[in-house]
Design a protein around this motif. Structure first.
Motif, PDB file in Angstrom:
ATOM      1  N   GLY A  42       0.799  -1.221   0.000  1.00 28.23           N
ATOM      2  CA  GLY A  42       0.000   0.000   0.000  1.00 28.23           C
ATOM      3  C   GLY A  42       0.827   1.263   0.000  1.00 28.23           C
ATOM      4  N   GLY A  43       2.144   1.109   0.206  1.00 26.83           N
ATOM      5  CA  GLY A  43       3.023   2.270   0.281  1.00 26.83           C
ATOM      6  C   GLY A  43       4.090   2.267  -0.789  1.00 26.83           C
ATOM      7  N   THR A  44       5.301   2.652  -0.389  1.00 30.34           N
ATOM      8  CA  THR A  44       6.406   2.810  -1.337  1.00 30.34           C
ATOM      9  C   THR A  44       7.570   1.922  -0.922  1.00 30.34           C
ATOM     10  N   LEU A  45       8.149   1.227  -1.903  1.00 31.18           N
ATOM     11  CA  LEU A  45       9.359   0.434  -1.692  1.00 31.18           C
ATOM     12  C   LEU A  45      10.516   1.183  -2.341  1.00 31.18           C
ATOM     13  N   PHE A  46      11.495   1.572  -1.513  1.00 31.33           N
ATOM     14  CA  PHE A  46      12.649   2.333  -2.001  1.00 31.33           C
ATOM     15  C   PHE A  46      13.866   1.421  -2.010  1.00 31.33           C
ATOM     16  N   LEU A  47      14.376   1.117  -3.192  1.00 34.32           N
ATOM     17  CA  LEU A  47      15.567   0.284  -3.361  1.00 34.32           C
ATOM     18  C   LEU A  47      16.756   1.193  -3.628  1.00 34.32           C
ATOM     19  N   ASP A  48      17.531   1.430  -2.599  1.00 38.17           N
ATOM     20  CA  ASP A  48      18.724   2.269  -2.728  1.00 38.17           C
ATOM     21  C   ASP A  48      19.885   1.428  -3.266  1.00 38.17           C
ATOM     22  N   GLU A  49      20.735   2.043  -4.088  1.00 37.58           N
ATOM     23  CA  GLU A  49      21.875   1.360  -4.715  1.00 37.58           C
ATOM     24  C   GLU A  49      21.411   0.099  -5.438  1.00 37.58           C
ATOM     25  N   VAL A  50      20.362   0.236  -6.238  1.00 37.67           N
ATOM     26  CA  VAL A  50      19.801  -0.917  -6.940  1.00 37.67           C
ATOM     27  C   VAL A  50      20.800  -1.510  -7.931  1.00 37.67           C
ATOM     28  N   GLY A  51      21.762  -0.715  -8.392  1.00 40.97           N
ATOM     29  CA  GLY A  51      22.767  -1.216  -9.317  1.00 40.97           C
ATOM     30  C   GLY A  51      23.705  -2.234  -8.703  1.00 40.97           C
ATOM     31  N   GLU A  52      23.677  -2.388  -7.387  1.00 39.86           N
ATOM     32  CA  GLU A  52      24.556  -3.335  -6.701  1.00 39.86           C
ATOM     33  C   GLU A  52      23.954  -4.732  -6.617  1.00 39.86           C
ATOM     34  N   LEU A  53      22.712  -4.908  -7.061  1.00 43.42           N
ATOM     35  CA  LEU A  53      22.075  -6.216  -6.961  1.00 43.42           C
ATOM     36  C   LEU A  53      22.768  -7.238  -7.864  1.00 43.42           C
ATOM     37  N   PRO A  54      23.044  -8.445  -7.346  1.00 43.56           N
ATOM     38  CA  PRO A  54      23.580  -9.518  -8.208  1.00 43.56           C
ATOM     39  C   PRO A  54      22.543  -9.926  -9.247  1.00 43.56           C
ATOM     40  N   MET A  55      22.991 -10.513 -10.331  1.00 40.77           N
ATOM     41  CA  MET A  55      22.099 -10.882 -11.432  1.00 40.77           C
ATOM     42  C   MET A  55      20.993 -11.827 -10.960  1.00 40.77           C
ATOM     43  N   GLU A  56      21.312 -12.801 -10.095  1.00 39.53           N
ATOM     44  CA  GLU A  56      20.307 -13.742  -9.621  1.00 39.53           C
ATOM     45  C   GLU A  56      19.204 -13.026  -8.852  1.00 39.53           C
ATOM     46  N   SER A  57      19.588 -12.052  -8.040  1.00 43.40           N
ATOM     47  CA  SER A  57      18.594 -11.292  -7.279  1.00 43.40           C
ATOM     48  C   SER A  57      17.765 -10.415  -8.201  1.00 43.40           C
ATOM     49  N   GLN A  58      18.380  -9.885  -9.240  1.00 42.70           N
ATOM     50  CA  GLN A  58      17.648  -9.063 -10.206  1.00 42.70           C
ATOM     51  C   GLN A  58      16.511  -9.856 -10.847  1.00 42.70           C
ATOM     52  N   ALA A  59      16.783 -11.135 -11.194  1.00 39.62           N
ATOM     53  CA  ALA A  59      15.764 -11.967 -11.834  1.00 39.62           C
ATOM     54  C   ALA A  59      14.593 -12.206 -10.889  1.00 39.62           C
ATOM     55  N   LYS A  60      14.867 -12.440  -9.605  1.00 38.01           N
ATOM     56  CA  LYS A  60      13.799 -12.684  -8.628  1.00 38.01           C
ATOM     57  C   LYS A  60      12.967 -11.425  -8.398  1.00 38.01           C
TER      58      LYS A  60
END
Length: 568
Positions: A360-378
């Motif tokens: 119902g609110g906002t999800l803020f992903l800081d430094e999203v460029g640091e996510l590993p590829m496997e986490s990006q897919a999920k």
């Protein structure tokens, strides 16, 4: 005797004392009034009889203030506010009891007029009327710098009603005071003053975690509230505290000027770049479209995310921030999606996860460029389906969130290099907001520095020192590669060393690196910035940065020392 001192902020013993002789105020237990503040001197000030009135004499290192002005000796009148560190007293002429109390603003205009006799129902022991003390707080607010008023109000509210914590809250952000942010957001709300009691009005994990037994909440102006709490093992607030608290909030609202200011979004600056950014935020906020916030390290990307949430239709729901660089790949799924009890070793109870917490609110992903590829897919799968399946669970749960991401990387180049998924990039880069670096808005530096000093001084419970011309010129000559965060750190260091004025010598600034004629960077400058970029990318893991640069660890240590590189 007609004169007395009445405590309105901070901690001191006694809370009230008649001035029938010379009084010493300080930390020393032998003082007539003991000040419970480590920043106060052992004998901080003396109150003397002077004819039919009284005078304040400063004996301290950090200063004594009367109605916001530092004094060495001053004759004080009825209603004057004497501040010593975080402690403040109102000077009261007992002969005035029952007369009208008038609070005036900075321009001398009358804002509030009430009869002190109306307060007769609310007294505590031999302390003066609570409403009279509320009026005294507002007299102090009228003479204080606007940037300090929220902190002063919260501190005074704590003393006024005997709270264990108080805060001024606006749009989910704490403007002043000491209280957990999630608790302050939980208590703020409503268009009237409220007395909240455990088990009746106060329920839930936040209340249990903070061990709250009772609370007060009162509207200030617009969407701001004053809140206060007492601990679980303390006597609950009563109606008399609620009445004084409501009176304080009603009168103080006129001094806080919370409506229609350029600082509505929590971002200082009148440069064209900042005016453009604020205008874009206001246009974008009502939409549910995903936003990608870009900018260098330390420019304030999280402030932009907070502003987007506060101005959206989701402002009453949570803003959940996730630092993607701080979560390992193995824990990413459990942290974001949640997990069932027994899903893995150590999962002794079920947890909802960050995404479901932001429902119902906002999800803020800081430094999203640091996510590993496997986490990006999920993450992409969740964004596509609009639902999450907890680790160890079998049933997907809806997740209605507005996605806001931030990065200091060029994600387009990361996609080309194969380090970031193109499909995720296109999903999060619907609307882009670029936060300008400090170097592009140097005109904002004087105002920004003043506000940062005021905020840091508020946190320390002391008056904000001025910034002299030499210091301001020195700040303007710096490159500030760490932007606002680096500037804030430099000013906080200076605040520790300075008293009433911050000078050039207090700033401890690194000398500017030499630049070749014509402004063309030297090879040393380029190498220094390249080493810094590698260290930033690896979170200042020197061994990892050395591997990234293709050099040995001793070599990178030498370059860090040669170029004077420090973690910002």
């Amino acid at each position: 005797m007609p004169w007395r001192l009445v405590l309105i902020r901070g901690e001191a013993v006694p809370h009230e004392i008649a001035v029938d002789a010379t009084l010493e105020l300080g930390r020393d237990p032998g003082c007539d009034v003991r000040l419970m503040d480590v920043d106060c001197s052992r004998v901080h000030a003396v109150i003397e009889r002077e004819g039919d009135g009284i005078a304040v004499v400063d004996r301290s290192r950090n200063g004594t203030f009367v109605d916001g002005a530092r004094v060495e000796r001053a004759t004080v009148a009825d209603g004057a506010i004497v501040a010593l560190g975080t402690v403040a007293f109102a000077v009261v002429d007992s002969r005035r009891a029952g007369a009208a109390t008038r609070v005036v603003d900075d321009a001398g205009g009358a804002l509030v007029e009430t009869q002190a006799r109306d307060a007769r129902a609310w007294t505590r022991g031999d302390a003066p009327d609570l409403l009279e003390r509320a009026h005294a707080v507002c007299r102090e607010l009228g003479s204080a710098e606007p940037a300090r008023r929220a902190a002063i109000l919260a501190a005074a509210a704590t003393t006024l009603v005997g709270a264990h914590g108080a805060a001024v809250v606006r749009r989910g952000a704490t403007l002043g005071g000491r209280m957990a942010a999630r608790l302050a957001r939980r208590l703020a709300g409503g268009d009237r003053a409220r007395l909240l009691l455990l088990g009746r009005d106060l329920v839930g994990r936040t209340i249990a975690a903070e061990a709250v037994g009772s609370a007060l909440s009162a509207p200030l102006a617009g969407d701001a509230h004053l809140v206060a709490v007492r601990a679980l093992d303390a006597e609950p607030f009563a109606e008399r505290e609620l009445a004084a608290f409501a009176c304080l909030a009603a009168e103080a609202a006129a001094f806080l000027a919370l409506r229609g200011t350029e600082d509505d979004l929590g971002m200082a600056g009148t440069s064209q770049a900042m005016r453009d950014l604020r205008a874009r935020i206001r246009r974008v906020a009502p939409s549910d479209a995903a936003v990608l916030i870009t900018g260098e390290t330390g420019v304030g990307k999280e402030l932009v995310a907070q502003a987007l949430h506060a101005l959206s239709g989701r402002a009453d729901a949570p803003l959940i921030a996730v630092n993607c660089a701080a979560i390992s790949g193995t824990l990413f799924e459990a942290e974001l999606f949640g997990h069932e009890r027994g899903a893995f070793t150590g999962a002794d109870q079920a947890r909802p996860g960050r995404i479901r917490a932001a429902h119902g609110g906002t999800l803020f992903l800081d430094e999203v460029g640091e996510l590993p590829m496997e986490s990006q897919a999920k993450l992409l799968r969740v964004l596509q389906d609009g639902q999450v399946t907890p680790v160890g669970g079998e049933r997907a749960v809806p997740a209605d969130v507005r996605l806001v991401c931030a990065t200091n990387r060029d994600l387009g180049r990361e996609v080309e290099a194969g380090r970031f998924r193109a499909d995720l990039y296109y999903r999060i880069d619907v609307i882009r907001l670029r936060v300008p670096p400090l170097g592009e808005r140097r005109d904002d530096l004087p105002e920004l520095a003043t506000r940062l000093i005021a905020r840091a001084a508020e946190e320390q419970g002391r008056p904000a020192p001025a910034l002299d011309a030499a210091a301001l010129a020195a700040l303007g000559a710096q490159d500030w590669p760490g932007n606002v965060r680096q500037l804030d750190n430099a000013l906080r260091r200076a605040l520790v060393m300075a008293e009433t004025t911050i000078g050039r010598d207090h700033l401890d600034l690194a000398p500017a690196r030499p630049t070749a004629a014509g402004g063309f960077p030297t090879l040393a400058e380029i190498e220094a910035e390249h080493v810094r970029a590698a260290l930033t990318r690896t979170g200042w893991n020197k061994s990892e940065a050395a591997r990234l640069l293709g050099i040995s660890r001793p070599t990178i240590l030498k370059k860090i020392a040669d170029y004077g590189l420090t973690r910002l």
